[in-house]
Write a protein that holds these residues in place. Structure first.
Motif, PDB file in Angstrom:
ATOM      1  N   PRO A 160       0.804  -1.226   0.000  1.00  0.00           N
ATOM      2  CA  PRO A 160       0.000   0.000   0.000  1.00  0.00           C
ATOM      3  C   PRO A 160       0.839   1.280   0.000  1.00  0.00           C
ATOM      4  CG  PRO A 160      -0.841  -1.544   1.621  1.00  0.00           C
ATOM      5  CD  PRO A 160       0.370  -2.173   1.024  1.00  0.00           C
ATOM      6  N   TYR A 161       1.860   1.336   0.885  1.00  0.00           N
ATOM      7  CA  TYR A 161       2.643   2.584   0.955  1.00  0.00           C
ATOM      8  C   TYR A 161       3.457   2.808  -0.306  1.00  0.00           C
ATOM      9  CZ  TYR A 161       5.703  -1.007   3.079  1.00  0.00           C
ATOM     10  OH  TYR A 161       6.395  -2.162   3.350  1.00  0.00           O
ATOM     11  N   GLU A 162       3.886   1.717  -0.950  1.00  0.00           N
ATOM     12  CA  GLU A 162       4.624   1.861  -2.209  1.00  0.00           C
ATOM     13  C   GLU A 162       3.696   2.358  -3.312  1.00  0.00           C
ATOM     14  OE1 GLU A 162       7.792  -1.794  -1.485  1.00  0.00           O
ATOM     15  OE2 GLU A 162       5.900  -2.186  -2.496  1.00  0.00           O
ATOM     16  N   LYS A 163       2.485   1.789  -3.317  1.00  0.00           N
ATOM     17  CA  LYS A 163       1.512   2.187  -4.333  1.00  0.00           C
ATOM     18  C   LYS A 163       1.129   3.653  -4.178  1.00  0.00           C
ATOM     19  CE  LYS A 163      -1.143  -0.636  -6.238  1.00  0.00           C
ATOM     20  NZ  LYS A 163      -2.084  -1.644  -6.668  1.00  0.00           N
ATOM     21  N   ARG A 164       0.917   4.074  -2.948  1.00  0.00           N
ATOM     22  CA  ARG A 164       0.539   5.477  -2.723  1.00  0.00           C
ATOM     23  C   ARG A 164       1.616   6.420  -3.247  1.00  0.00           C
ATOM     24  NH1 ARG A 164      -1.775   3.525   2.345  1.00  0.00           N
ATOM     25  NH2 ARG A 164       0.198   3.935   3.377  1.00  0.00           N
ATOM     26  N   GLN A 165       2.861   6.068  -2.967  1.00  0.00           N
ATOM     27  CA  GLN A 165       3.970   6.906  -3.427  1.00  0.00           C
ATOM     28  C   GLN A 165       4.009   6.943  -4.956  1.00  0.00           C
ATOM     29  OE1 GLN A 165       5.870   8.855  -1.438  1.00  0.00           O
ATOM     30  NE2 GLN A 165       6.567   9.691  -3.411  1.00  0.00           N
ATOM     31  N   ARG A 166       3.831   5.774  -5.571  1.00  0.00           N
ATOM     32  CA  ARG A 166       3.887   5.706  -7.035  1.00  0.00           C
ATOM     33  C   ARG A 166       2.744   6.508  -7.666  1.00  0.00           C
ATOM     34  NH1 ARG A 166       1.662   2.572 -10.793  1.00  0.00           N
ATOM     35  NH2 ARG A 166       0.837   1.002  -9.379  1.00  0.00           N
ATOM     36  N   PHE A 167       1.546   6.408  -7.081  1.00  0.00           N
ATOM     37  CA  PHE A 167       0.402   7.171  -7.599  1.00  0.00           C
ATOM     38  C   PHE A 167       0.705   8.665  -7.555  1.00  0.00           C
ATOM     39  CE2 PHE A 167      -3.823   4.812  -8.027  1.00  0.00           C
ATOM     40  CZ  PHE A 167      -3.206   3.645  -8.418  1.00  0.00           C
ATOM     41  N   GLN A 209       3.375   9.366 -10.250  1.00  0.00           N
ATOM     42  CA  GLN A 209       3.003   9.045 -11.623  1.00  0.00           C
ATOM     43  C   GLN A 209       1.784   9.819 -12.116  1.00  0.00           C
ATOM     44  OE1 GLN A 209       3.210   4.802 -11.942  1.00  0.00           O
ATOM     45  NE2 GLN A 209       2.135   4.754 -13.889  1.00  0.00           N
ATOM     46  N   TYR A 210       0.812  10.031 -11.233  1.00  0.00           N
ATOM     47  CA  TYR A 210      -0.471  10.570 -11.694  1.00  0.00           C
ATOM     48  C   TYR A 210      -0.742  12.002 -11.259  1.00  0.00           C
ATOM     49  CZ  TYR A 210      -1.291   5.644 -12.700  1.00  0.00           C
ATOM     50  OH  TYR A 210      -1.183   4.370 -13.163  1.00  0.00           O
ATOM     51  N   ASN A 211       0.014  12.458 -10.258  1.00  0.00           N
ATOM     52  CA  ASN A 211      -0.166  13.827  -9.806  1.00  0.00           C
ATOM     53  C   ASN A 211      -1.634  14.143  -9.464  1.00  0.00           C
ATOM     54  OD1 ASN A 211       0.604  16.415  -9.167  1.00  0.00           O
ATOM     55  ND2 ASN A 211       0.262  17.172 -11.273  1.00  0.00           N
ATOM     56  N   ILE A 212      -2.227  13.300  -8.647  1.00  0.00           N
ATOM     57  CA  ILE A 212      -3.609  13.533  -8.203  1.00  0.00           C
ATOM     58  C   ILE A 212      -3.602  13.806  -6.700  1.00  0.00           C
ATOM     59  CG2 ILE A 212      -4.819  12.284 -10.042  1.00  0.00           C
ATOM     60  CD1 ILE A 212      -4.780   9.793  -8.346  1.00  0.00           C
ATOM     61  N   ASP A 267      -7.533  11.621  -2.961  1.00  0.00           N
ATOM     62  CA  ASP A 267      -7.930  10.696  -4.026  1.00  0.00           C
ATOM     63  C   ASP A 267      -7.082   9.417  -3.959  1.00  0.00           C
ATOM     64  OD1 ASP A 267      -9.287  12.983  -4.662  1.00  0.00           O
ATOM     65  OD2 ASP A 267      -8.895  12.866  -6.822  1.00  0.00           O
ATOM     66  N   ILE A 268      -5.774   9.610  -3.754  1.00  0.00           N
ATOM     67  CA  ILE A 268      -4.862   8.465  -3.693  1.00  0.00           C
ATOM     68  C   ILE A 268      -5.281   7.531  -2.562  1.00  0.00           C
ATOM     69  CG2 ILE A 268      -2.480   7.777  -3.213  1.00  0.00           C
ATOM     70  CD1 ILE A 268      -1.566  10.353  -4.586  1.00  0.00           C
TER      71      ILE A 268
END
Lengths: 96, 483
Positions: free
Chosen positions: B296-303, B306-309, B313-314
């Protein structure tokens, strides 16, 4: 060494769900004391640099694959139960 | 004098193995009582436990995901107590040298990120279930031997909010790893809380109480809030906290002292003679590490990168792996993460919450979602139309372009068609028209609304606005009555 007295023996008996009369308690107290005194001799050894031995066998545990085996038939499961209801074991109520 | 709470949590996570930890009985939830038992989990004399390989693997996975040391050697121990939910008279658990130790996870707090230590993670067997009925208790041993990981935190939390935040993060990690279903109601993710209070500035811990088996995040919050207040009240009125186990009564919102016939908490742990030590080699750990999914923490960082949202939202998008995977598929088909994320936040999540279902249980596909945006971009529908078809797509799985025809939502972008409706609206609302022309600009929105009403929301908003502006600028107040 913790002092081995009758109270301690009584407490251990309670944990083990055993009941003894006074004579037995006296007898056990004396025997416990003697056993522990004997084991106490180990303290004379220098073991500071020795890894604790958790197991006398030097092998590692073997493992099984995560696979389901047939469980027992319910009639077999409950066969030795002194009391049962539906497919439950039934025991005296354990909470107040 | 102000107080602070000191909270440490013990979590029991049931592992998603097919079979039990020490025997081959199924771990399936909800089967008929005692139908998943065998001599090993019934505690018959002379049987021997054999460790399930998956349990060790799952423990290592969680250990790695929570920054723990994986101990090359670890041991099982017997925890002795008499209670009918455990027919052997002892639970096989780990005591000294658990499989994982000294880790941490980062949690979100009001003051930013905070590191919460994890003392240990160990493997053990679950106990059976008791149903109390009159003078008797009924025993179902299906759950006996279900593999558990017990995750013990350091007493690093200071508020109920931090405790809940820790639990949510830990649960999410378990879900991402796919090793526990995290179901709190069914008891596959259970929490005990140790809580004490002390005067701010004190370094010594106060006497703690243990709150048992609280089965929702909301209840954990409430139970801790109540218990902290209870302890402060006692200390302020000169009393002393008694170290005890307390139960949370969710109907009254209070904690009550638990009385049980198992009075002595003296477990007399000793090494389990029936199981040899567990050895985990370096290669095995490395292999597991390489196969770990994105956490989860890796995904949040990548979002974020990568997506600048927005952070919020993340948070929502990564809460469940199904949602984040779905979202990423949408982005791969329609490269506008911000627009997509907005639509997820305002529309899709709302629909899912109303239906109380996961995104994969609906007929929504990334292809359908993206098609909505293509229709919007081509001015075939307006945002209102998009909102209207969404529930239909969810229910029927029909494609958006088919639905807008069927539902008559194709946007009116034809200026001449709109023109007659605009004129009609102006003629029928002469009072408002006069007010507008004498300076009440706000009424512009009223005319837009009227046209939208007439077209069932299908008017292309941009064309309508331009058209309306143009018309209104050409009318003088004297002409109104003769329109």
């Amino acid at each position: 060494m913790a002092e081995i007295n009758k109270e301690l023996v009584k407490y251990i008996a309670t944990l083990a769900r055993l009941e003894f009369d006074e004579d037995e308690l006296d007898d056990f107290t004396e025997k416990f004391r003697r056993i522990l005194e004997y084991v106490e001799q180990l303290k004379e050894l220098k073991v500071d640099e020795i890894e604790p031995t958790y197991h006398i066998n030097v092998n590692y545990t073997s493992m099984r694959e995560d696979e389901i085996n047939q469980s027992l038939e319910i009639s077999e499961v409950l066969k030795n139960a002194p009391d049962k209801k539906d497919n439950f074991f039934r025991v005296p109520r354990v909470v107040e | 004098m102000s107080f602070e709470a000191v909270i440490g949590l013990e979590v029991h996570a049931q592992l998603l193995t097919k079979s039990k930890i020490f025997c081959g009985c199924s771990t399936q939830f909800g089967s008929s009582p005692n139908s998943q038992t065998c001599p090993v989990c019934l505690g018959m004399p002379g049987v021997l436990p054999v460790l399930n390989k998956k349990v060790v693997e799952y423990a290592i996975m969680l250990g790695l995901a929570t920054n723990c040391t994986i101990n090359r050697n670890s041991y099982f121990a017997r925890k002795n107590y008499f209670y009918p939910d455990l027919p052997k008279g002892y639970q096989i658990s780990q005591y000294e040298l658990p499989i994982c130790s000294d880790g941490y996870i980062m949690i979100k707090t009001k003051e930013g990120e905070k590191r919460i230590g994890i003392t240990r993670i160990h493997m053990e067997e679950d106990a059976g279930k008791l149903i109390h009925e009159g003078a008797h208790s009924l025993v179902d041993l299906n759950r006996t031997g279900t593999p558990l990981l017990e995750i013990v935190s350091e007493p690093d939390m200071r508020t109920p909010e931090e405790a809940v935040s820790y639990l949510k993060e830990l649960r999410q990690i378990l879900l991402y790893l796919g090793i526990c279903d995290g179901n709190m109601e069914e008891g596959s993710f259970r929490c005990d809380a140790n809580v004490s209070v002390r005067r701010k500035g004190d370094t010594k811990f106060g006497t703690k109480t243990e709150l048992k088996n609280i089965n929702s995040f909301r209840f954990i919050q409430k139970a801790l809030e109540y218990e902290i207040e209870r302890q402060i009240d006692i200390i302020e009125s000169g009393g002393k906290i008694i170290q005890e186990t307390r139960l949370f009564d969710s109907s009254k919102g209070i904690t009550i002292s638990m009385r049980s016939k198992e009075e002595a908490h003296d477990y007399r742990y000793f090494p389990e003679p029936d199981l040899m030590p567990i050895f985990v080699d370096e290669v095995h750990i490395k292999k597991i590490k390489e196969s770990l999914p994105e956490l989860p923490y890796e995904k949040r960082q990548r979002f974020k990168d990568q997506y600048n949202i927005p952070e919020y939202d993340i948070e929502i998008l990564t809460n469940e792996r199904d949602i984040s995977d779905f979202f990423e598929k949408c982005v791969s088909l329609y490269n506008n993460p911000k627009t997509l994320s907005n639509f997820f936040m305002t529309e899709i999540m709302k629909e899912l919450n109303e239906r109380k279902c996961g995104i994969l249980e609906t007929k929504l596909t990334p292809g359908n979602v993206v098609e909505i945006f293509k229709l919007l971009d081509e001015d075939k529908i307006n945002y209102n139309g998009a909102k209207t078809i969404l529930p239909k797509i969810i229910e029927t799985g029909k494609s958006p372009s088919v639905l807008i025809e069927e539902m008559g939502l194709v946007q009116i972008s034809d200026t001449s068609a709109l023109e007659s409706i605009v004129m009609d609206v102006l003629r029928n609302n002469k009072k408002e028209l006069k007010e507008y022309l004498s300076g009440k600009d706000k009424l512009f929105a009223f005319f837009v609304g009227q046209v939208m009403k007439r077209t069932s929301g299908k008017a292309n908003p941009k064309i309508l606005q331009d058209l309306l502006k143009e018309k209104l600028s050409k009318i003088s107040i004297d002409e109104v009555d003769n329109l």
